[in-house]
Design an enzyme around this catalytic site. Structure first.
Site, PDB file in Angstrom:
ATOM      1  N   GLY A   7      39.358  45.093  48.711  1.00 23.99           N
ATOM      2  CA  GLY A   7      38.229  46.138  48.932  1.00 23.99           C
ATOM      3  C   GLY A   7      37.336  44.731  48.615  1.00 23.99           C
ATOM      4  O   GLY A   7      37.434  43.002  48.286  1.00 23.99           O
ATOM      5  N   THR A  15      40.825  45.052  38.619  1.00 25.09           N
ATOM      6  CA  THR A  15      40.333  46.324  37.014  1.00 25.09           C
ATOM      7  C   THR A  15      41.602  47.248  37.602  1.00 25.09           C
ATOM      8  O   THR A  15      42.297  47.908  36.817  1.00 25.09           O
ATOM      9  CB  THR A  15      38.795  47.377  37.014  1.00 25.09           C
ATOM     10  OG1 THR A  15      38.506  45.492  36.798  1.00 25.09           O
ATOM     11  CG2 THR A  15      38.802  47.782  36.309  1.00 25.09           C
ATOM     12  N   ASP A  78      46.193  42.485  43.375  1.00 25.12           N
ATOM     13  CA  ASP A  78      44.626  41.862  43.846  1.00 25.12           C
ATOM     14  C   ASP A  78      44.074  41.131  44.955  1.00 25.12           C
ATOM     15  O   ASP A  78      45.065  39.926  44.669  1.00 25.12           O
ATOM     16  CB  ASP A  78      44.485  41.230  42.390  1.00 25.12           C
ATOM     17  CG  ASP A  78      43.213  41.527  42.234  1.00 25.12           C
ATOM     18  OD1 ASP A  78      42.405  42.155  43.507  1.00 25.12           O
ATOM     19  OD2 ASP A  78      42.603  40.710  41.497  1.00 25.12           O
TER      20      ASP A  78
END
Length: 204
Positions: A7, A15, A78
């Site tokens: 993203g 998060t 991540d």
């Protein structure tokens, strides 16, 4: 198993990585904040040092992939090596900071690396509009992000959409604009339901 979170800047990757790791008992792997010996030179002369900087990052991310491939844990990551290449290196090339020659050499190295490892078993893409990204960036208040150019964010978003549109490995797209998965349990449950369906065949 390797699950990647993708993203744009401000989409909530870190998060969501943390919350999913806690929820499922997975092992989180966050983007390494390691010293890059080219960083100081890079900001003094971006075109001169872009290839060196990006190649150093590539080596670090490839090491992450090798470590993941040897682990018996379910790893949730991540940001993956794929974004560094498909989004940020490609953007540097288009901006003229990487010459065609350096870009072609970099991509040859990347393809060789990827022939030795596997992509994530599942990629979760947090799809966000630019206004949502801007709002999230302002909320988290990192000084170095506050002056980020809107056109830059929009350009990265276009690259994400093009990349995800052509992505052929297992993929789950989450439209995150209306979700607050950090503070609203029902929003987080919407995501875990989708992941359960994708990984475990539930709710199909």
């Amino acid at each position: 198993m390797h699950i990647g979170i993708a993203g744009n800047i401000g989409s909530g990757k870190t998060t969501l990585t943390r919350k999913l790791a806690e929820h499922y008992g997975w092992t989180p792997k966050y983007e390494a904040v390691t010293y890059n010996p080219y960083l100081e030179d890079y900001y003094k002369d971006i075109p001169r040092w872009s290839y060196n900087l990006e190649t150093y990052f590539l080596a670090q991310r490839f090491q992450d992939l090798l470590d993941i491939s040897k682990s018996e844990d379910v790893i949730i990551q991540d940001r993956t090596i794929l974004e560094g290449v498909e989004i940020f290196v490609a953007n540097n090339h288009d901006l003229g900071n990487l010459s065609d020659r350096d870009y072609d050499t970099y991509m040859q190295l990347f393809r060789l690396m990827m022939s030795m490892v596997s992509p994530p078993d599942l990629l979760i893409y947090l799809k966000c509009s630019v206004p949502h990204l801007v709002d999230q960036i302002r909320k988290r208040g990192r000084d170095y992000e506050q002056s980020m150019n809107l056109e830059y964010l929009a350009g990265l978003n276009e690259r994400y959409e093009k990349w995800i549109g052509a992505y052929r490995a297992p993929l789950l797209v989450i439209d995150a604009d209306q979700l607050d998965f950090e503070n609203r349990p029902e929003d987080f449950a919407l995501i875990t339901d989708k992941i359960d369906a994708e990984l475990f065949g539930l709710f199909k």
